[in-house]
Design an enzyme around this catalytic site. Structure first.
Site, PDB file in Angstrom:
ATOM      1  N   ASN A   9       0.865  -1.172   0.000  1.00  0.00           N
ATOM      2  CA  ASN A   9       0.000   0.000   0.000  1.00  0.00           C
ATOM      3  C   ASN A   9       0.904   1.224   0.000  1.00  0.00           C
ATOM      4  O   ASN A   9       1.499   1.543   1.018  1.00  0.00           O
ATOM      5  CB  ASN A   9      -0.895  -0.023   1.250  1.00  0.00           C
ATOM      6  CG  ASN A   9      -1.682   1.265   1.415  1.00  0.00           C
ATOM      7  OD1 ASN A   9      -1.820   2.038   0.469  1.00  0.00           O
ATOM      8  ND2 ASN A   9      -2.205   1.501   2.611  1.00  0.00           N
ATOM      9  N   LYS A  11       0.048   4.300  -0.382  1.00  0.00           N
ATOM     10  CA  LYS A  11      -0.619   5.513   0.128  1.00  0.00           C
ATOM     11  C   LYS A  11      -0.402   6.679  -0.859  1.00  0.00           C
ATOM     12  O   LYS A  11      -0.337   6.445  -2.054  1.00  0.00           O
ATOM     13  CB  LYS A  11      -0.121   5.839   1.538  1.00  0.00           C
ATOM     14  CG  LYS A  11      -0.082   4.596   2.431  1.00  0.00           C
ATOM     15  CD  LYS A  11       0.135   4.895   3.866  1.00  0.00           C
ATOM     16  CE  LYS A  11       0.240   3.586   4.626  1.00  0.00           C
ATOM     17  NZ  LYS A  11       0.259   3.772   6.050  1.00  0.00           N
ATOM     18  N   HIS A  95      -9.245   1.082   5.007  1.00  0.00           N
ATOM     19  CA  HIS A  95      -7.962   1.320   5.689  1.00  0.00           C
ATOM     20  C   HIS A  95      -8.190   2.286   6.861  1.00  0.00           C
ATOM     21  O   HIS A  95      -9.019   3.198   6.760  1.00  0.00           O
ATOM     22  CB  HIS A  95      -6.943   1.898   4.700  1.00  0.00           C
ATOM     23  CG  HIS A  95      -5.558   1.899   5.253  1.00  0.00           C
ATOM     24  ND1 HIS A  95      -5.116   2.855   6.126  1.00  0.00           N
ATOM     25  CD2 HIS A  95      -4.528   1.027   5.085  1.00  0.00           C
ATOM     26  CE1 HIS A  95      -3.854   2.589   6.467  1.00  0.00           C
ATOM     27  NE2 HIS A  95      -3.475   1.480   5.843  1.00  0.00           N
ATOM     28  N   GLU A  97      -6.616   4.743   7.850  1.00  0.00           N
ATOM     29  CA  GLU A  97      -6.442   6.175   7.519  1.00  0.00           C
ATOM     30  C   GLU A  97      -7.700   6.723   6.843  1.00  0.00           C
ATOM     31  O   GLU A  97      -8.045   7.896   7.011  1.00  0.00           O
ATOM     32  CB  GLU A  97      -5.203   6.347   6.620  1.00  0.00           C
ATOM     33  CG  GLU A  97      -3.924   6.151   7.439  1.00  0.00           C
ATOM     34  CD  GLU A  97      -2.744   5.608   6.665  1.00  0.00           C
ATOM     35  OE1 GLU A  97      -2.765   5.631   5.424  1.00  0.00           O
ATOM     36  OE2 GLU A  97      -1.789   5.155   7.323  1.00  0.00           O
ATOM     37  N   GLU A 164      -4.935  -4.870  10.867  1.00  0.00           N
ATOM     38  CA  GLU A 164      -3.927  -3.822  11.026  1.00  0.00           C
ATOM     39  C   GLU A 164      -4.179  -3.052  12.321  1.00  0.00           C
ATOM     40  O   GLU A 164      -4.986  -2.102  12.332  1.00  0.00           O
ATOM     41  CB  GLU A 164      -3.993  -2.846   9.852  1.00  0.00           C
ATOM     42  CG  GLU A 164      -3.743  -3.492   8.507  1.00  0.00           C
ATOM     43  CD  GLU A 164      -3.182  -2.498   7.516  1.00  0.00           C
ATOM     44  OE1 GLU A 164      -2.063  -2.701   7.050  1.00  0.00           O
ATOM     45  OE2 GLU A 164      -3.860  -1.492   7.238  1.00  0.00           O
ATOM     46  N   GLY A 170       2.891   2.400  10.592  1.00  0.00           N
ATOM     47  CA  GLY A 170       3.812   3.509  10.371  1.00  0.00           C
ATOM     48  C   GLY A 170       4.546   3.960  11.621  1.00  0.00           C
ATOM     49  O   GLY A 170       5.151   5.026  11.636  1.00  0.00           O
ATOM     50  N   SER A 208       3.971  -2.045  10.240  1.00  0.00           N
ATOM     51  CA  SER A 208       5.437  -2.047  10.353  1.00  0.00           C
ATOM     52  C   SER A 208       6.066  -3.397  10.004  1.00  0.00           C
ATOM     53  O   SER A 208       7.025  -3.827  10.655  1.00  0.00           O
ATOM     54  CB  SER A 208       5.865  -1.569  11.746  1.00  0.00           C
ATOM     55  OG  SER A 208       5.384  -0.254  11.980  1.00  0.00           O
TER      56      SER A 208
HETATM   57  C1  PEP Z   1      -0.434   0.203   6.030  1.00  0.00           C
HETATM   58  O1  PEP Z   1      -0.495   1.340   5.655  1.00  0.00           O
HETATM   59  O2  PEP Z   1      -1.362  -0.556   5.733  1.00  0.00           O
HETATM   60  C2  PEP Z   1       0.723  -0.228   6.807  1.00  0.00           C
HETATM   61  C3  PEP Z   1       0.691  -1.403   7.355  1.00  0.00           C
HETATM   62  O3  PEP Z   1       1.777   0.663   6.905  1.00  0.00           O
HETATM   63  P1  PEP Z   1       3.231   0.363   7.541  1.00  0.00           P
HETATM   64  O4  PEP Z   1       3.716  -0.938   6.961  1.00  0.00           O
HETATM   65  O5  PEP Z   1       4.079   1.522   7.151  1.00  0.00           O
HETATM   66  O6  PEP Z   1       3.051   0.252   9.031  1.00  0.00           O
END
Ligand code: PEP
Length: 247
Positions: A9, A11, A95, A97, A164, A170, A208
Site C-alpha cells: 500500500n 498511500k 484502511h 487512515e 492492522e 507507520g 510495520s
Molecule cells: C499500512 O499502511 O497498511 C501499513 C501497514 O503501513 P506500515 O507498513 O508503514 O506500518
C-alpha cells in the site's frame, strides 16, 4: 493450505515516473515467484502506468480506495468499473487512515465492498483496533463490530482481511507474532461462526512489516500474508518481504 499474499500500500506516495522506476527495479527481483501472490496498490494516478508495466508479470494491481456508486455527480470519486478498466484486480477498502481522516464508517465500507465485488473486483478489507482500545482490552469487541458492519450481507469469495492494529501502522512498532496470531484466530473464528468458506479466506497482518520480521509473522499458523506500507516503497525491501514470506 492458503497461498501467502503480500500486498503493498503506497498511500499518497510516488508519481508516475517514480512508479516506473520502482517497477523497473522490482519486477526482475520477484520474477518467477509463483508460490506467493504479490500485489501493489499505487495512487490512482499511477494505475495506468503500473498496469502497462506489470501486464505480463506475476504482480497484481490494486487500488487504495473506491466509491460506492457506479457513476454520477460525485466529484473526485472513482467507480469500481474505472478501476477494472485501469487494470486493477483488487481494491483495498476500509484502511484505518480512510476511517480516521475521511470519516469512513463500517456502513460506508460495507457499501463499497458490495459494489466492488459485484463489479468484479477482489477486496482487501482492513480492520484493527487503536492503542486505547487494545489497552482497554477491547480488541475483540472492535474486530467484532468492524466485521459485523463491514461484511453485512457479503459472501467471503474474493475477500481478504487485513488485520492492522492502528498503533502498529507507520510507527515501527510491530505487533508480536503472538498478538497477530491471536487477533487472526479471533477473526477466523468469527468468520467460521458467521459465514461460509472461512477456511480459505486469507488474513494478512499489517503494521510495520519489514524484511527482518516477516518470517516470524508468517510462521504463525493464522498469518497468511502482509499488507505493507513504508517497507513497500523500496524495491529491495519489498522484494525481501516477498521472499521472506515463501517459508
Ligand atoms: C499500512 O499502511 O497498511 C501499513 C501497514 O503501513 P506500515 O507498513 O508503514 O506500518
Amino acid at each position: 493450505m492458503r497461498k501467502p499474499f503480500i500486498a503493498a500500500n503506497w498511500k499518497m506516495q510516488k508519481t508516475n515516473s517514480e512508479t516506473e522506476e520502482f517497477l523497473n527495479a522490482f519486477l526482475p527481483l520477484v520474477r518467477g515467484i509463483d508460490d506467493v501472490d504479490i500485489l501493489i496498490a499505487p495512487p490512482f494516478t499511477s494505475l495506468e502506468t503500473a498496469s502497462r508495466l506489470m501486464k505480463s508479470s506475476n504482480v497484481l494491481l490494486g487500488a487504495q480506495n473506491v466509491y460506492f456508486e457506479e457513476s454520477g455527480a460525485y466529484t473526485g470519486e472513482i467507480a469500481p468499473s474505472m478501476l477494472i478498466a485501469a487494470g486493477c484486480s483488487h481494491v483495498i477498502i476500509g484502511h484505518s487512515e480512510r476511517r480516521q481522516y475521511f470519516s469512513e464508517t463500517d456502513e460506508v465500507v460495507n457499501r463499497k465492498i458490495k459494489l466492488a465485488l459485484t463489479t468484479g473486483l477482489k477486496v482487501i478489507l482492513c480492520i484493527g483496533e487503536s492503542l486505547e482500545e487494545r489497552e482497554a482490552n477491547r480488541t475483540f469487541d472492535v474486530l467484532n463490530t468492524q466485521l459485523t458492519g463491514s461484511l453485512a450481507d457479503v459472501q467471503l469469495n474474493d475477500i481478504t482481511i487485513a488485520y492492522e492494529p492502528i498503533w502498529a501502522i507507520g510507527t515501527g512498532k510491530t505487533a508480536s507474532n503472538e498478538q497477530a496470531n491471536d487477533a487472526h484466530a479471533y477473526i477466523r473464528d468469527w468468520l467460521g461462526k458467521n459465514k461460509e468458506g472461512a477456511d480459505s479466506v486469507r488474513i494478512q497482518y499489517g503494521g510495520s512489516v519489514k524484511p527482518d520480521n516477516v518470517k516470524g509473522l508468517m510462521a504463525e499458523p493464522e498469518v497468511d500474508g502482509a499488507l505493507v506500507g513504508g517497507a513497500s516503497l523500496k524495491p529491495d525491501s519489498f522484494s525481501q518481504i516477498v521472499i521472506g514470506a515463501r517459508g
